[in-house]
Scaffold this motif. Structure first.
Motif, PDB file in Angstrom:
ATOM      1  N   ILE A  64       0.838  -1.201   0.000  1.00 35.40           N
ATOM      2  CA  ILE A  64       0.000   0.000   0.000  1.00 35.40           C
ATOM      3  C   ILE A  64       0.875   1.254   0.000  1.00 35.40           C
ATOM      4  CG2 ILE A  64      -1.611   1.351   1.412  1.00 35.40           C
ATOM      5  CD1 ILE A  64      -2.885  -1.326   2.230  1.00 35.40           C
ATOM      6  N   SER A  65       1.975   1.208   0.773  1.00 35.53           N
ATOM      7  CA  SER A  65       2.883   2.352   0.836  1.00 35.53           C
ATOM      8  C   SER A  65       3.567   2.583  -0.506  1.00 35.53           C
ATOM      9  CB  SER A  65       3.944   2.111   1.913  1.00 35.53           C
ATOM     10  OG  SER A  65       3.358   1.966   3.186  1.00 35.53           O
ATOM     11  N   ILE A  66       4.090   1.510  -1.100  1.00 41.84           N
ATOM     12  CA  ILE A  66       4.866   1.637  -2.337  1.00 41.84           C
ATOM     13  C   ILE A  66       4.000   2.093  -3.501  1.00 41.84           C
ATOM     14  CG2 ILE A  66       6.138   0.284  -4.070  1.00 41.84           C
ATOM     15  CD1 ILE A  66       7.239  -1.375  -1.687  1.00 41.84           C
ATOM     16  N   THR A  67       2.775   1.558  -3.590  1.00 45.64           N
ATOM     17  CA  THR A  67       1.881   1.926  -4.692  1.00 45.64           C
ATOM     18  C   THR A  67       1.091   3.194  -4.419  1.00 45.64           C
ATOM     19  OG1 THR A  67       0.140   0.487  -3.798  1.00 45.64           O
ATOM     20  CG2 THR A  67       1.631  -0.481  -5.430  1.00 45.64           C
ATOM     21  N   ARG A  68       1.242   3.738  -3.195  1.00 50.70           N
ATOM     22  CA  ARG A  68       0.511   4.938  -2.791  1.00 50.70           C
ATOM     23  C   ARG A  68      -0.998   4.743  -2.921  1.00 50.70           C
ATOM     24  NH1 ARG A  68       4.200  10.063  -4.928  1.00 50.70           N
ATOM     25  NH2 ARG A  68       6.159   9.337  -3.989  1.00 50.70           N
ATOM     26  N   SER A  69      -1.442   3.553  -2.551  1.00 52.36           N
ATOM     27  CA  SER A  69      -2.866   3.225  -2.614  1.00 52.36           C
ATOM     28  C   SER A  69      -3.560   3.655  -1.333  1.00 52.36           C
ATOM     29  CB  SER A  69      -3.051   1.718  -2.813  1.00 52.36           C
ATOM     30  OG  SER A  69      -2.416   1.268  -3.992  1.00 52.36           O
ATOM     31  N   ASN A  70      -4.868   3.827  -1.425  1.00 49.32           N
ATOM     32  CA  ASN A  70      -5.674   4.121  -0.254  1.00 49.32           C
ATOM     33  C   ASN A  70      -6.351   2.878   0.303  1.00 49.32           C
ATOM     34  OD1 ASN A  70      -5.186   6.877  -0.018  1.00 49.32           O
ATOM     35  ND2 ASN A  70      -6.741   7.382  -1.539  1.00 49.32           N
ATOM     36  N   GLY A  71      -6.117   1.742  -0.304  1.00 53.41           N
ATOM     37  CA  GLY A  71      -6.733   0.514   0.182  1.00 53.41           C
ATOM     38  C   GLY A  71      -6.831  -0.543  -0.893  1.00 53.41           C
ATOM     39  N   ILE A  72      -7.733  -1.479  -0.679  1.00 55.33           N
ATOM     40  CA  ILE A  72      -7.858  -2.650  -1.545  1.00 55.33           C
ATOM     41  C   ILE A  72      -8.166  -2.263  -2.984  1.00 55.33           C
ATOM     42  CG2 ILE A  72      -9.168  -4.768  -1.945  1.00 55.33           C
ATOM     43  CD1 ILE A  72      -9.762  -4.838   1.047  1.00 55.33           C
ATOM     44  N   TYR A  73      -9.125  -1.369  -3.177  1.00 57.39           N
ATOM     45  CA  TYR A  73      -9.558  -1.032  -4.533  1.00 57.39           C
ATOM     46  C   TYR A  73      -8.405  -0.473  -5.353  1.00 57.39           C
ATOM     47  CZ  TYR A  73     -12.288   0.915  -8.367  1.00 57.39           C
ATOM     48  OH  TYR A  73     -12.777   1.213  -9.612  1.00 57.39           O
ATOM     49  N   ASP A  74      -7.698   0.486  -4.808  1.00 60.20           N
ATOM     50  CA  ASP A  74      -6.588   1.100  -5.538  1.00 60.20           C
ATOM     51  C   ASP A  74      -5.497   0.078  -5.847  1.00 60.20           C
ATOM     52  OD1 ASP A  74      -7.870   3.492  -5.447  1.00 60.20           O
ATOM     53  OD2 ASP A  74      -6.661   4.338  -3.836  1.00 60.20           O
ATOM     54  N   LEU A  75      -5.219  -0.807  -4.898  1.00 60.20           N
ATOM     55  CA  LEU A  75      -4.166  -1.793  -5.113  1.00 60.20           C
ATOM     56  C   LEU A  75      -4.543  -2.778  -6.212  1.00 60.20           C
ATOM     57  CD1 LEU A  75      -1.380  -2.481  -3.879  1.00 60.20           C
ATOM     58  CD2 LEU A  75      -2.538  -4.136  -2.411  1.00 60.20           C
ATOM     59  N   VAL A 306     -14.964   0.002  10.768  1.00 58.37           N
ATOM     60  CA  VAL A 306     -14.545   1.316  10.270  1.00 58.37           C
ATOM     61  C   VAL A 306     -13.973   1.196   8.863  1.00 58.37           C
ATOM     62  CG1 VAL A 306     -12.843   3.160  10.565  1.00 58.37           C
ATOM     63  CG2 VAL A 306     -14.197   2.406  12.507  1.00 58.37           C
ATOM     64  N   ALA A 307     -13.088   0.205   8.637  1.00 59.71           N
ATOM     65  CA  ALA A 307     -12.495   0.012   7.312  1.00 59.71           C
ATOM     66  C   ALA A 307     -13.575  -0.314   6.283  1.00 59.71           C
ATOM     67  CB  ALA A 307     -11.457  -1.105   7.368  1.00 59.71           C
ATOM     68  N   PHE A 308     -14.512  -1.175   6.656  1.00 59.26           N
ATOM     69  CA  PHE A 308     -15.633  -1.530   5.778  1.00 59.26           C
ATOM     70  C   PHE A 308     -16.409  -0.279   5.382  1.00 59.26           C
ATOM     71  CE2 PHE A 308     -20.060  -2.556   5.082  1.00 59.26           C
ATOM     72  CZ  PHE A 308     -20.065  -3.760   4.370  1.00 59.26           C
ATOM     73  N   SER A 309     -16.782   0.516   6.358  1.00 65.26           N
ATOM     74  CA  SER A 309     -17.626   1.686   6.105  1.00 65.26           C
ATOM     75  C   SER A 309     -16.883   2.767   5.326  1.00 65.26           C
ATOM     76  CB  SER A 309     -18.135   2.251   7.433  1.00 65.26           C
ATOM     77  OG  SER A 309     -18.846   1.261   8.143  1.00 65.26           O
ATOM     78  N   GLN A 310     -15.607   2.970   5.637  1.00 62.27           N
ATOM     79  CA  GLN A 310     -14.821   3.964   4.910  1.00 62.27           C
ATOM     80  C   GLN A 310     -14.667   3.589   3.445  1.00 62.27           C
ATOM     81  OE1 GLN A 310     -11.255   4.057   7.331  1.00 62.27           O
ATOM     82  NE2 GLN A 310     -11.843   5.996   8.276  1.00 62.27           N
ATOM     83  N   ASP A 311     -14.312   2.325   3.185  1.00 57.79           N
ATOM     84  CA  ASP A 311     -14.092   1.896   1.808  1.00 57.79           C
ATOM     85  C   ASP A 311     -15.386   1.938   0.987  1.00 57.79           C
ATOM     86  OD1 ASP A 311     -11.429   1.600   1.491  1.00 57.79           O
ATOM     87  OD2 ASP A 311     -11.373  -0.574   1.556  1.00 57.79           O
ATOM     88  N   PHE A 312     -16.492   1.461   1.551  1.00 57.14           N
ATOM     89  CA  PHE A 312     -17.735   1.442   0.792  1.00 57.14           C
ATOM     90  C   PHE A 312     -18.327   2.842   0.637  1.00 57.14           C
ATOM     91  CE2 PHE A 312     -17.624  -3.137   1.457  1.00 57.14           C
ATOM     92  CZ  PHE A 312     -18.138  -3.592   0.250  1.00 57.14           C
ATOM     93  N   HIS A 313     -18.152   3.693   1.634  1.00 57.36           N
ATOM     94  CA  HIS A 313     -18.604   5.087   1.482  1.00 57.36           C
ATOM     95  C   HIS A 313     -17.788   5.785   0.395  1.00 57.36           C
ATOM     96  CE1 HIS A 313     -20.090   9.044   2.312  1.00 57.36           C
ATOM     97  NE2 HIS A 313     -18.912   9.476   2.739  1.00 57.36           N
ATOM     98  N   ARG A 314     -16.528   5.435   0.294  1.00 56.23           N
ATOM     99  CA  ARG A 314     -15.675   6.007  -0.753  1.00 56.23           C
ATOM    100  C   ARG A 314     -16.134   5.570  -2.145  1.00 56.23           C
ATOM    101  NH1 ARG A 314     -10.416   8.062  -0.863  1.00 56.23           N
ATOM    102  NH2 ARG A 314      -9.259   7.702  -2.786  1.00 56.23           N
ATOM    103  N   ARG A 315     -16.548   4.303  -2.262  1.00 56.79           N
ATOM    104  CA  ARG A 315     -17.000   3.761  -3.552  1.00 56.79           C
ATOM    105  C   ARG A 315     -18.435   4.178  -3.868  1.00 56.79           C
ATOM    106  NH1 ARG A 315     -12.385   2.844  -3.894  1.00 56.79           N
ATOM    107  NH2 ARG A 315     -12.747   4.482  -5.419  1.00 56.79           N
ATOM    108  N   PHE A 316     -19.261   4.286  -2.824  1.00 54.58           N
ATOM    109  CA  PHE A 316     -20.683   4.644  -3.012  1.00 54.58           C
ATOM    110  C   PHE A 316     -21.007   5.844  -2.118  1.00 54.58           C
ATOM    111  CE2 PHE A 316     -20.134   0.015  -3.371  1.00 54.58           C
ATOM    112  CZ  PHE A 316     -20.503  -0.167  -4.705  1.00 54.58           C
ATOM    113  N   PRO A 317     -20.563   7.032  -2.501  1.00 54.24           N
ATOM    114  CA  PRO A 317     -20.655   8.210  -1.622  1.00 54.24           C
ATOM    115  C   PRO A 317     -22.083   8.662  -1.313  1.00 54.24           C
ATOM    116  CG  PRO A 317     -19.895   8.818  -3.835  1.00 54.24           C
ATOM    117  CD  PRO A 317     -19.885   7.332  -3.770  1.00 54.24           C
TER     118      PRO A 317
END
Length: 456
Positions: A64-75, A306-317
């Motif tokens: 995640i650090s090397i690819t500068r991703s924000n989580g699973i989706y970006d990676l 928290v991770a679940f809600s953050q990631d899904f809110h990001r995908r479905f704002p």
């Protein structure tokens, strides 16, 4: 732009956050049970367990650090938007309301409350306990901006103090010699590989991917803004937090092996932990274990929801963060009441499918600067891994599916044509071949695209 530098104190705080979110239900019960199964071979089994339970989560944070991703989706995005979305949903469903999150309540109940109630009372007991558990989880998780303080400063020190009491008593007066403990058949000749597969059950590799956005949010909250500094803070804090988990794993596995001198092999590590605590501290030990289990499992549950809600809110704002929180906590409450045994039985095959995809994704993320994050490398490697991982999943299904004619035919086919399938690694040779082929094609394309050097 004003930005703070990473101090050692902040690295410890980030490490404490990561420790608290990763160390939960499975981290308590599976290492102890592994120690009982491995017996005298506990050290080699611990080596495999640490590879999948400690090294892989650290590698996930580094990816995640090397690819500068924000989580699973970006990676996973280089594999395509649809693949990334499907992978995100599968991982979060596994970590969320279907398996890992309900397990946080069932494990803490099974080892802290259930032994003191009758079988008939446990039906109402788990209902009341899980309702209170997820009610508190929801309450704390709505304070999204305070998660670092809540987990890092309040609950972790309490958990570590309670854990130290049990370890200290066990080390000054061991129940037996781990080196002479009985070894189960599966661990006589394959203790390392079986230990590696047991590490899947912690789900920490998947959790580390899911927690990426939570960790980055917390780091930014400390005033660290530059991307390079965020990557360094993630890597350093992750190493500190996961090193602490590794030490506790080793102690728990050793405890499981030494417990065979006084107790029979248990069905799960929760029973063994309760027996160990009672052996050393009596009724006080039972009370300590109940608080310990609830504390560590709730920290894990908070990180998961928290991770679940953050990631899904990001995908479905259009759907709010709190709406996802309510959905996750509510469904987790319902699934928890199915019982721990059912949750573990049905999560194992899903993990056998998801882990190979996650491992190859992490390795490619770390190696991505080498091939300039070329999507072709991702897609070839993932394609080669996907099919054998599906066969590994079918081989791990519960008996009701495993014994059907269709599944048996698939297992016979894979056993014949997939190397290492009998060890649970049918995907390994295919994943390596896919990565090698992807890199060869990438460098061949790069060489063909480079302008020819004119001869003077």
């Amino acid at each position: 732009m004003n930005t703070n530098k990473l101090t050692f104190r902040n690295a410890l705080l980030i490490g404490s956050l990561i420790f608290g979110m990763l160390f939960g239900a499975g981290n308590l019960i599976f290492p102890v049970h592994l120690g009982q199964m491995a017996g005298a071979h506990w050290l080699s089994a611990a080596g495999g367990f640490l590879m999948s339970g400690v090294l892989l989560p650290l590698m996930a944070l580094l990816a995640i650090s090397i690819t500068r991703s924000n989580g699973i989706y970006d990676l996973a995005r280089p594999n395509g938007a649809w693949y990334a979305l499907i992978f995100l949903i599968l991982v979060h469903a596994t970590l969320g309301p279907l398996f890992a999150t309900p397990r946080t309540a069932t494990v803490s109940y099974a080892i802290g409350i259930a032994p003191h109630l009758s079988a008939s009372a446990n039906t109402w007991g788990i209902l009341i306990y899980s309702a209170a558990f997820f009610g508190l989880t929801y309450y704390f998780s709505t304070r999204e901006g305070r998660i670092t303080d809540t987990i890092g400063k309040m609950l972790n020190p309490l958990f570590l103090g309670l854990m130290f009491i049990i370890f200290f008593m066990a080390f000054i007066s061991p129940m037996g010699h781990a080196g002479s403990a009985a070894i189960t058949a599966a661990y006589r000749h394959a203790s390392f590989t079986n230990g590696f597969l047991q590490g899947y059950n912690t789900m920490d590799c998947l959790a580390a991917l899911a927690f990426g956005i939570t960790v980055i949010t917390a780091i930014k909250g400390l005033g660290i803004k530059r991307q390079r500094d965020i990557s360094w803070a993630t890597a350093k804090g992750g190493a500190l937090g996961i090193f602490g988990i590794a030490l506790i794993y080793i102690a728990l596995i050793w405890l499981g092996a030494t417990s065979l001198a006084h107790f029979k092999m248990a069905d799960n590590g929760g029973t063994t932990l309760e027996q160990i605590a009672n052996y050393y501290l009596g009724t006080a030990g039972d009370a300590i274990l109940a608080v310990l289990a609830t504390t560590t499992c709730m920290t894990s549950a908070m990180g998961l929801v928290v991770a679940f809600s953050q990631d899904f809110h990001r995908r479905f704002p259009k759907i709010s963060y709190k709406a996802f929180l309510r959905f996750n906590c509510g469904l987790s409450f319902l699934v928890a009441n199915l019982g721990l045994d059912q949750i573990i039985a049905w999560s194992t095959p899903i993990l056998m499918f998801l882990y190979p995809l996650a491992i190859t994704l992490i390795i490619m993320g770390i190696m991505s600067p080498l091939f300039k994050n070329d999507p072709l490398v991702y897609r070839i490697t993932t394609g080669f891994t996907l099919i054998p991982a599906f066969f590994d999943m079918m081989n791990a299904t519960p008996a009701i599916l495993h014994n059907t004619a269709a599944v048996q035919a698939m297992i016979s086919f894979a056993a014949k044509f997939f190397p290492f399938f009998s060890l649970g690694f049918g995907w390994l040779s295919f994943g390596i071949a896919g990565l090698a082929l992807g890199l060869i094609i990438h460098f061949a394309k790069e060489r063909m695209a480079s302008p020819a050097i004119s001869e003077d």
